[in-house]
Design a protein around this motif. Structure first.
Motif, PDB file in Angstrom:
ATOM      1  N   ALA A 408       0.825  -1.210   0.000  1.00 34.98           N
ATOM      2  CA  ALA A 408       0.000   0.000   0.000  1.00 34.98           C
ATOM      3  C   ALA A 408       0.859   1.260   0.000  1.00 34.98           C
ATOM      4  N   GLU A 409       2.019   1.197   0.666  1.00 33.53           N
ATOM      5  CA  GLU A 409       2.914   2.359   0.690  1.00 33.53           C
ATOM      6  C   GLU A 409       3.569   2.587  -0.664  1.00 33.53           C
ATOM      7  N   VAL A 410       4.114   1.532  -1.257  1.00 31.68           N
ATOM      8  CA  VAL A 410       4.835   1.700  -2.521  1.00 31.68           C
ATOM      9  C   VAL A 410       3.883   1.887  -3.691  1.00 31.68           C
ATOM     10  N   ALA A 411       2.612   1.513  -3.518  1.00 32.62           N
ATOM     11  CA  ALA A 411       1.644   1.683  -4.604  1.00 32.62           C
ATOM     12  C   ALA A 411       1.412   3.148  -4.939  1.00 32.62           C
ATOM     13  N   SER A 412       1.671   4.021  -3.979  1.00 33.52           N
ATOM     14  CA  SER A 412       1.466   5.448  -4.211  1.00 33.52           C
ATOM     15  C   SER A 412       2.592   6.091  -5.014  1.00 33.52           C
ATOM     16  N   ASP A 413       3.609   5.305  -5.352  1.00 37.09           N
ATOM     17  CA  ASP A 413       4.722   5.798  -6.181  1.00 37.09           C
ATOM     18  C   ASP A 413       4.331   5.650  -7.650  1.00 37.09           C
ATOM     19  N   THR A 414       4.275   6.759  -8.373  1.00 38.95           N
ATOM     20  CA  THR A 414       3.863   6.709  -9.780  1.00 38.95           C
ATOM     21  C   THR A 414       4.838   5.913 -10.639  1.00 38.95           C
ATOM     22  N   ASN A 415       6.090   5.799 -10.194  1.00 39.09           N
ATOM     23  CA  ASN A 415       7.095   5.063 -10.961  1.00 39.09           C
ATOM     24  C   ASN A 415       7.121   3.570 -10.637  1.00 39.09           C
ATOM     25  N   MET A 416       6.246   3.142  -9.744  1.00 38.91           N
ATOM     26  CA  MET A 416       6.199   1.728  -9.381  1.00 38.91           C
ATOM     27  C   MET A 416       5.569   0.938 -10.532  1.00 38.91           C
ATOM     28  N   SER A 417       6.371   0.065 -11.128  1.00 38.98           N
ATOM     29  CA  SER A 417       5.876  -0.687 -12.286  1.00 38.98           C
ATOM     30  C   SER A 417       4.934  -1.791 -11.856  1.00 38.98           C
ATOM     31  N   LEU A 418       4.036  -2.143 -12.759  1.00 44.92           N
ATOM     32  CA  LEU A 418       3.066  -3.210 -12.469  1.00 44.92           C
ATOM     33  C   LEU A 418       3.777  -4.537 -12.236  1.00 44.92           C
ATOM     34  N   ALA A 419       4.828  -4.800 -12.988  1.00 45.57           N
ATOM     35  CA  ALA A 419       5.548  -6.071 -12.858  1.00 45.57           C
ATOM     36  C   ALA A 419       6.161  -6.222 -11.470  1.00 45.57           C
ATOM     37  N   LYS A 420       6.794  -5.154 -10.955  1.00 44.06           N
ATOM     38  CA  LYS A 420       7.405  -5.226  -9.631  1.00 44.06           C
ATOM     39  C   LYS A 420       6.342  -5.338  -8.540  1.00 44.06           C
ATOM     40  N   PHE A 421       5.242  -4.627  -8.727  1.00 39.60           N
ATOM     41  CA  PHE A 421       4.157  -4.697  -7.754  1.00 39.60           C
ATOM     42  C   PHE A 421       3.604  -6.126  -7.674  1.00 39.60           C
ATOM     43  N   GLN A 422       3.416  -6.729  -8.824  1.00 41.03           N
ATOM     44  CA  GLN A 422       2.905  -8.095  -8.857  1.00 41.03           C
ATOM     45  C   GLN A 422       3.904  -9.079  -8.249  1.00 41.03           C
ATOM     46  N   ALA A 423       5.184  -8.897  -8.582  1.00 42.59           N
ATOM     47  CA  ALA A 423       6.203  -9.811  -8.063  1.00 42.59           C
ATOM     48  C   ALA A 423       6.256  -9.778  -6.542  1.00 42.59           C
ATOM     49  N   LEU A 424       6.113  -8.588  -5.964  1.00 44.41           N
ATOM     50  CA  LEU A 424       6.100  -8.473  -4.511  1.00 44.41           C
ATOM     51  C   LEU A 424       4.870  -9.149  -3.919  1.00 44.41           C
ATOM     52  N   TYR A 440      -6.387  -5.997  -1.244  1.00 46.90           N
ATOM     53  CA  TYR A 440      -7.388  -5.169  -1.922  1.00 46.90           C
ATOM     54  C   TYR A 440      -7.089  -3.680  -1.739  1.00 46.90           C
ATOM     55  N   HIS A 441      -6.741  -3.301  -0.521  1.00 47.16           N
ATOM     56  CA  HIS A 441      -6.415  -1.893  -0.267  1.00 47.16           C
ATOM     57  C   HIS A 441      -5.229  -1.444  -1.114  1.00 47.16           C
ATOM     58  N   ALA A 442      -4.175  -2.282  -1.183  1.00 47.20           N
ATOM     59  CA  ALA A 442      -2.999  -1.927  -1.984  1.00 47.20           C
ATOM     60  C   ALA A 442      -3.354  -1.817  -3.466  1.00 47.20           C
ATOM     61  N   ILE A 443      -4.181  -2.739  -3.959  1.00 46.70           N
ATOM     62  CA  ILE A 443      -4.619  -2.697  -5.357  1.00 46.70           C
ATOM     63  C   ILE A 443      -5.411  -1.429  -5.626  1.00 46.70           C
ATOM     64  N   ASP A 444      -6.282  -1.071  -4.704  1.00 51.51           N
ATOM     65  CA  ASP A 444      -7.093   0.131  -4.863  1.00 51.51           C
ATOM     66  C   ASP A 444      -6.223   1.382  -4.932  1.00 51.51           C
ATOM     67  N   VAL A 445      -5.198   1.446  -4.065  1.00 50.57           N
ATOM     68  CA  VAL A 445      -4.272   2.588  -4.095  1.00 50.57           C
ATOM     69  C   VAL A 445      -3.519   2.631  -5.420  1.00 50.57           C
ATOM     70  N   TYR A 446      -3.075   1.468  -5.881  1.00 48.17           N
ATOM     71  CA  TYR A 446      -2.325   1.420  -7.139  1.00 48.17           C
ATOM     72  C   TYR A 446      -3.201   1.875  -8.309  1.00 48.17           C
ATOM     73  N   LEU A 447      -4.452   1.437  -8.344  1.00 47.75           N
ATOM     74  CA  LEU A 447      -5.362   1.845  -9.425  1.00 47.75           C
ATOM     75  C   LEU A 447      -5.630   3.342  -9.381  1.00 47.75           C
ATOM     76  N   LYS A 448      -5.705   3.887  -8.184  1.00 43.27           N
ATOM     77  CA  LYS A 448      -5.967   5.321  -8.057  1.00 43.27           C
ATOM     78  C   LYS A 448      -4.778   6.144  -8.537  1.00 43.27           C
ATOM     79  N   ILE A 449      -3.551   5.717  -8.206  1.00 43.93           N
ATOM     80  CA  ILE A 449      -2.341   6.484  -8.571  1.00 43.93           C
ATOM     81  C   ILE A 449      -1.941   6.226 -10.019  1.00 43.93           C
ATOM     82  N   HIS A 450      -2.390   5.115 -10.603  1.00 45.48           N
ATOM     83  CA  HIS A 450      -2.025   4.768 -11.980  1.00 45.48           C
ATOM     84  C   HIS A 450      -3.296   4.656 -12.832  1.00 45.48           C
ATOM     85  N   PRO A 451      -3.963   5.756 -13.087  1.00 44.96           N
ATOM     86  CA  PRO A 451      -5.232   5.689 -13.823  1.00 44.96           C
ATOM     87  C   PRO A 451      -5.070   5.330 -15.295  1.00 44.96           C
TER      88      PRO A 451
END
Length: 607
Positions: A408-424, A440-451
Motif C-alpha cells: 500500500a505504501e509503494v503503490a502510491s509511487d507513480t514510478n512503481m511498475s506493475l511487474a514489480k508490484f505483482q512480483a512483490l 485489496y487496499h494496496a490494489i485500490d491505491v495502485y489503481l488510483k495512482i495509476h489511472p
C-alpha cells in the motif's frame, strides 16, 4: 607519571632545556642518550647499574670513543617520555607507576634488560607486580589495555594484551556487584542514563538488561582491533549472544552517525566521532557485521534494517549487504513497516523505495518458512475459520500482513511498475493471508495512482486478490468501487451471495435443532417463545436479503448481455448493486474503513 619537584626548585635533580634533558648533580655528563629528538646528558654509572642493555652499549662505545659516548635508543618503547621515567628510576628518584604508564614502563624495562640481575627490586619486577594488581581491577585494566596500542609489538611479546583481555572478559561475564569493581570511568548517573537510552533507543528489542550492559561504554573506548579481540574473548567465555550483539551495536553508534538517526541520547559520551572518514566507517561496519552472532532474534530486525540502510549509504561490500539481507529475512516476521521503507540509493532511482532489496529479503524468508507442500482447499472459506487457522501460520501470516502494508505504501509511487508490484504481492502465497483486505487496499491505491492502466492490466492486477477472502466491509467497498473491472465486482457479489446462503443454512440448522430439542425435552422455558420469534424474524430477514441479491445478480447478467451487444458504458451498474442502504449514506469512493497495517485490515478508502 614522574614524582618530580616543580622546575626551579633547588632540590630538582633534572632540568629540561629545549630538546635536551640535563642531570643537575654538578658532575659533568659522560654519556649522551638520544631518543627521538630529545638528548639526555647523563652519567654512566647509574645507567649501567640498572640496565643490562645500557651496560653493554656503554662498554662497546667506551672502547671506541674514549671516556664519553653517545648512544641512540630511538626504538625504546614509549619514546622519550617513558625514557625520562626510566632515567629517574636509575638515579634513584621515586616515580609514580599508574595504569596509564605501567605498560610502556614494563616494555621499556624489558627492552633495557632491567632485571633482578642488575639490582634488587629492579623495574621489571616492580612493573610486573603492579600489572598483576591492575588485572584485578576493571577500570585500570581498560586503561592499561588502551595504552597497549602505543607499544603493541612489545606488549604482545610479553603477553600483556592477552592477559589484559582475558581479565576483562572474565569480569564482563561476571556480576560486578559480587566483587565491587569500579565499572565506569565517569559519573554513575550518566552511565546509567546512557545505558537506558541505548536500550530504549536503537536496541529496544534486545533481550539484554541494563545490568548486562554495564561494560558497553568502557569497552567502546578501545580501538577496533582490541575491541574485536575482547568481544571474541567475551563470547568464548559464555556471554549471551544478545548481549554481545547489543555491545556491537553500541560500539557502532559511537563511530557511525547514520546509526544514530531516529534515536535519542542524554549524554555526549555516546556522540559519534565526527572525524571518522567514510572509508573508515565502511570498514568498521563490515567488520562489526561479521562479528554479530548469526542467530535469529539476537539482534532486533529494527537494528538489522538500520545496519542494512547504513551499509547501502556507505556503499559497503556486496557480501556485507547480502549478509544483512539474509539475517533480516530470517526474522522478517519481527520487522515493522516503517523500517522496511528503505530509500532507493541506486543509480537509476526508478522508485522512491528500494523494491529489489525487499524482494530479496522476502525470498530469503520464504526459503526458510515455506512448507514443502501446502494443501489449499478450493472451497469457500468462512471468515471465522480463516482467523481461527491463522495461529498455525503465525510467521507467514505476520509477514503477509507486513507485506500488504508495504504494498500500500509503494503503490502510491507513480514510478512503481506493475511487474514489480505483482512480483512483490505473489512472493507470499495465498494461503498465508487469512483475509485479502490488505491486498485489496494496496490494489485500490495502485489503481488510483495509476489511472492510465489498460483494461487488461487492471484485470491482471486484480488477479492478485482472492474475492472469496474479503471481509464483509471490504466486499461492500469493492462492490461500489468504479476503479475495479466489472468482472471483479461481479465476483465479489457472487461470493457474498454464496456466503450469505451458507449463513442461512446455518441459521436453519440451529433453528431445527432448537425446535427438536424443545419437543423432546417437554420442558419449555418462559423465554422460549421469544427466542423462537427472534429466530424466525432473523431467518425471514436473511431470506429477503438472499432474494434481493439474487435479483441484483440477475439484473447484472442482463446488463452484461446488453453491454456485449450495445457496448454501452457500465457506469450505471453500481446503482443497481444490492447495497442501497450504504450507498445512500456514503459515496463509493469516499468510504472509510479502519486502518491497520499490523492486523491485516488496512484502510480501504479511495482517498
Amino acid at each position: 607519571m614522574m614524582a618530580f619537584m616543580k622546575q626551579g626548585s633547588k632540590s630538582e635533580p633534572f632540568r629540561r632545556e629545549g630538546q635536551t634533558w640535563v642531570c643537575t648533580t654538578g658532575l659533568p655528563s659522560d654519556v649522551t642518550v638520544e631518543v627521538g629528538e630529545i638528548s639526555f646528558f647523563l652519567h654512566k654509572f647509574p645507567l649501567l647499574s640498572r640496565s643490562g642493555l645500557l651496560k653493554k652499549l656503554i662498554a662497546e662505545s667506551s672502547n671506541e670513543d674514549g671516556p664519553s659516548c653517545v648512544l641512540q635508543l630511538h626504538d625504546v618503547p614509549g619514546g622519550a617520555t617513558t625514557f625520562e621515567d626510566i632515567t629517574s628510576f636509575c638515579y634513584g628518584v621515586k616515580i609514580e607507576i599508574t595504569s596509564l604508564n605501567v605498560v610502556s614502563l614494563r616494555c621499556a624495562a624489558e627492552y633495557l634488560q632491567m632485571t633482578e640481575e642488575y639490582g634488587e627490586g629492579n623495574l621489571v619486577s616492580q612493573t610486573e607486580t603492579f600489572l598483576n594488581e591492575i588485572f584485578s581491577n576493571w577500570r585500570d585494566s581498560i586503561k592499561a589495555l588502551e595504552t597497549c596500542e602505543e607499544v603493541q609489538p612489545f606488549a604482545e611479546d610479553l603477553h600483556i594484551v592477552s592477559r589484559c583481555i582475558d581479565s576483562l572478559a572474565m569480569k564482563a561475564c561476571s556480576d560486578p556487584n559480587l566483587f565491587s569493581w569500579p565499572v565506569a570511568a565517569r559519573n554513575c548517573k550518566q552511565n546509567q542514563a546512557d545505558n537506558r537510552a541505548l536500550l530504549n533507543g536503537i536496541s529496544t528489542d534486545t533481550r539484554s538488561s541494563q545490568s548486562d550492559g554495564w561494560w558497553f561504554y568502557d569497552v567502546s573506548l578501545l580501538s577496533l582491533p582490541l575491541y574485536k579481540r575482547l568481544i571474541i574473548a567475551i563470547e568464548a567465555k559464555g556471554m549471551k549472544s544478545d548481549v554481545v550483539a547489543a555491545s556491537l551495536i553500541y560500539y557502532l553508534r559511537r563511530f557511525l552517525p547514520l546509526m544514530n538517526r531516529q534515536s535519542s541520547f542524554t549524554d555526549k559520551g555516546h556522540a559519534t566521532i565526527p572525524s571518522t572518514s567514510e572509508a573508515d566507517q565502511r570498514a568498521l561496519l563490515e567488520e562489526i557485521v561479521e562479528l554479530i552472532p548469526n542467530k535469529r532474534g539476537v539482534t532486533s530486525s529494527k537494528n538489522l534494517l538500520r545496519l542494512l540502510r547504513t551499509a547501502m549509504i556507505l556503499s559497503a561490500s556486496p557480501s556485507c549487504r547480502e549478509n544483512l539481507e539474509r539475517r533480516v529475512g530470517a526474522q522478517l516476521d519481527q520487522a515493522e513497516l516503517v523500517d522496511l521503507l528503505i530509500p532507493n540509493m541506486g543509480y537509476s532511482m526508478e522508485t522512491l523505495y528500494d523494491i529489489d532489496c525487499i524482494q530479496r529479503i522476502l525470498d530469503h524468508f520464504m526459503s526458510i518458512y515455506q512448507p514443502a507442500s501446502v494443501a489449499a482447499s478450493p472451497c469457500i472459506i468462512e471468515q471465522g475459520a480463516l482467523m481461527a487457522g491463522a495461529d498455525a501460520l503465525t510467521p507467514m501470516t505476520m509477514v503477509a500482513n507486513l507485506l500488504d502494508g508495504y504494498l500500500a505504501e509503494v503503490a502510491s509511487d507513480t514510478n512503481m511498475s506493475l511487474a514489480k508490484f505483482q512480483a512483490l504481492a505473489i512472493a507470499i502465497p495465498d494461503y498465508a493471508r487469512p483475509l485479502d483486505d490488505g491486498v485489496y487496499h494496496a490494489i485500490d491505491v495502485y489503481l488510483k495512482i495509476h489511472p492510465w492502466l489498460t483494461d487488461s492490466e487492471r484485470e491482471q492486477l486484480c488477479r492478485l486478490m482472492n474475492c472469496q477472502k474479503l471481509s464483509l466491509e471490504a466486499s461492500t467497498h469493492a462492490a461500489q468501487n468504479e476503479r475495479l473491472p466489472l468482472r471483479v465486482i461481479v465476483q465479489v457479489l457472487f461470493f457474498e451471495q454464496l456466503r450469505l446462503r451458507t449463513s442461512i443454512s446455518g441459521w436453519f440448522f440451529v433453528s431445527d435443532n432448537l425446535e427438536n430439542g424443545h419437543q423432546h425435552s417437554g420442558n419449555v422455558l418462559p423465554n422460549d417463545d421469544l427466542c423462537q420469534r427472534d429466530t424466525a424474524e432473523g431467518n425471514e430477514n436473511l431470506r429477503e436479503r438472499l432474494l434481493e441479491l439474487e435479483k441484483e445478480c440477475s439484473s447484472i447478467r442482463s446488463e452484461l448481455q446488453k453491454l456485449t451487444k450495445t457496448k454501452k458504458s457500465w457506469s450505471i451498474l453500481p446503482k443497481r448493486f444490492g447495497f442501497r442502504k450504504k450507498s445512500e449514506s456514503s459515496n463509493s469512493g469516499d468510504m472509510k474503513t479502519p486502518t491497520s497495517t499490523t492486523n491485516g485490515k488496512p484502510d480501504h478508502g479511495n482517498g
